[in-house]
Design an enzyme around this catalytic site. Structure first.
Site, short mmCIF file in Angstrom:
data_model
loop_
_atom_site.label_atom_id
_atom_site.label_comp_id
_atom_site.label_asym_id
_atom_site.label_seq_id
_atom_site.Cartn_x
_atom_site.Cartn_y
_atom_site.Cartn_z
N ASP A 106 1.10 0.70 -4.32
CA ASP A 106 1.71 -0.43 -3.61
C ASP A 106 0.70 -1.54 -3.36
O ASP A 106 -0.48 -1.42 -3.69
CB ASP A 106 2.30 0.07 -2.28
CG ASP A 106 3.50 0.97 -2.50
OD1 ASP A 106 4.45 0.54 -3.17
OD2 ASP A 106 3.48 2.11 -2.01
N TYR A 162 -6.21 11.33 -5.56
CA TYR A 162 -6.37 10.16 -4.71
C TYR A 162 -7.60 10.30 -3.82
O TYR A 162 -8.01 11.40 -3.46
CB TYR A 162 -5.14 9.97 -3.82
CG TYR A 162 -3.91 9.50 -4.56
CD1 TYR A 162 -3.62 8.14 -4.67
CD2 TYR A 162 -3.03 10.41 -5.14
CE1 TYR A 162 -2.48 7.70 -5.34
CE2 TYR A 162 -1.89 9.98 -5.81
CZ TYR A 162 -1.63 8.63 -5.91
OH TYR A 162 -0.51 8.21 -6.58
#
Length: 434
Positions: A106, A162
């Site tokens: 995002d 991540y």
């Protein structure tokens, strides 16, 4: 001129001239004013994967949005660069080259190992350098790989890795590590993600392969002397798949644990969505309590992991007569960007030091379980949200997560969305979205 069998002895200039000559023979004539740059059918095609990194804070997210975005998207910049390099037909759209991304990020979220797969013209060209000459410095293609025709950057991926960076100031990292251990394995993460009714998700089990908080300099086996001096830590989180905003929700809870506002066991409690789901948890939490997810700036998609033999990352081949030192240019550019960032960090540190000299020092931010040097519990606490973002509140006003009124059940939210869309029954559009 030399015959094709002796191309290895040609100079770089002769090779370029030959390539231009062949392209002029192959490409159809373009009428003046035509928007078509090239005809994809004039070339055989090959499927490749591109590995690239980008600074997320410069862009309005990774994916191209049909309605447009205030800031450019990373995909938009990369797609335009591929079109300018005449590696794809820019008028055919993403479908025209079978474009697929591995993990969506995002706005504000960065990536060091993002991957896309697509069909391009098959000529063996210096893809990495061609694209990096066109792309902004905040997006760098790192490598490319030939892949099988049925390869998918998304569906062929075995796991995604991540990283979330944070400073341990006023945080109990031992408690955070305890909470991380509870994430390992397969669990129901419905209370640790942002539910999107448009996806009509009903299955929330995901498998976490790695979850740990460690100093940055020891997180990947490489020495980072600069990071060691700044004292940054990182959450390493790897899983086979992730729900929407799952990483940022997990980090939000970990920060509350580190601040002493929640016990490490809150992670297990939030994943106990059905009887016996989490051993040792008696209370069922089928609905998510309201809380703010962590800031997106410190989040990075570090790597997309594929099964052995699926990809073979490589740089461009060195052209005859070209010095190998030319391939170090990209690394030097990225190193220069890092050095500039270090200068900004040093300046900001001295701004803070100047404020401290004249007395701008706030009350101590300690975990709620700790005490101030005077031996008293703090009257106010700084609730951390990552990325240096805090909200200071009165300590007595903090409501623990499990005591907050829960949100609506996901099935209720899904049903209301279907009714609003005029749909009956379950809509089979379930999909992961990081």
């Amino acid at each position: 001129m030399s015959t094709p069998e002796t191309y290895g002895n040609w100079s770089r200039e002769d090779l370029i001239a030959r390539l231009v000559l062949l392209e002029n023979r192959t490409l159809p004539k373009i009428k003046p004013g035509s928007s078509k740059l090239w005809q994809p059918r004039s070339f055989p095609r090959r499927k490749i994967a591109l590995k690239f990194c980008y600074s997320g804070w410069e862009y309005g997210g990774l994916a191209i949005q049909p309605e447009g975005t205030p800031l450019p998207t990373v995909e938009g910049e990369l797609y335009n660069a591929l079109g300018k390099a005449r590696l794809i037909d820019p008028d055919a759209g993403l479908e025209g080259c079978a474009w697929q991304r591995c993990g969506r990020t995002d706005r504000g979220v960065s990536a060091a190992g993002q991957v896309v797969s697509l069909w391009i013209r098959s000529a063996l060209l210096p893809y990495v350098r061609m694209l990096n000459r066109i792309l902004p410095l905040t997006i760098r293609v790192l490598a490319w790989s030939p892949v099988a025709p049925d390869f998918s950057a998304r569906f062929s991926c075995a796991s995604r890795y991540y990283k979330y960076f944070f400073h341990p100031d006023a945080l109990d990292v031992d408690a955070m590590q305890d909470a991380c251990k509870r994430l390992l394995g397969t669990h129901d993460f419905r209370n640790l993600h942002k539910h999107d009714p448009a996806k009509q998700l009903t299955a929330f089990e995901r498998t976490i392969l790695r979850a740990e908080v460690v100093p940055v300099e020891s997180s990947d086996g490489y020495p980072h002397q600069v990071d060691a001096r700044t004292g940054m830590w990182v959450l390493n989180l790897e899983g086979t798949a992730f729900l929407y905003h799952q990483v940022r929700h997990i980090m939000a809870v970990l920060l509350l644990v580190g601040a002493g506002l929640e016990p490490p066991s809150v992670v297990s409690a939030l994943m106990n969505t059905a009887p016996g789901a989490e051993p040792g948890c008696d209370t069922i939490h089928a609905c998510k309590p309201p809380y703010q997810m962590a800031d997106g700036l410190p989040l990075m998609l570090w790597d997309c992991v594929y099964p052995p033999g699926t990809v073979s990352w490589q740089l461009d081949e060195i052209a005859p007569g070209e010095p190998a030192s030319s391939y170090s240019t990209q690394y030097e550019i990225m190193k220069s960007i890092l050095r500039q960032a270090q200068v900004y960090a040093a300046l900001d540190a001295h701004f803070l030091r100047a404020a401290r000299i004249v007395g701008h020092v706030p009350p101590p931010s300690v975990p709620r379980s700790a005490t101030t040097p005077e031996g008293l519990a703090p009257e106010s606490i700084a609730v951390p949200f990552g990325g240096g973002v805090y909200r200071r509140i009165e300590a007595a006003k903090y409501v623990p997560l499990l005591q907050r009124p829960p949100l609506e059940h996901v099935e209720v939210v899904n049903e209301r969305w279907r009714e609003r869309k005029g749909l009956t029954g379950r809509v089979p559009v379930e999909a992961d979205d990081e």
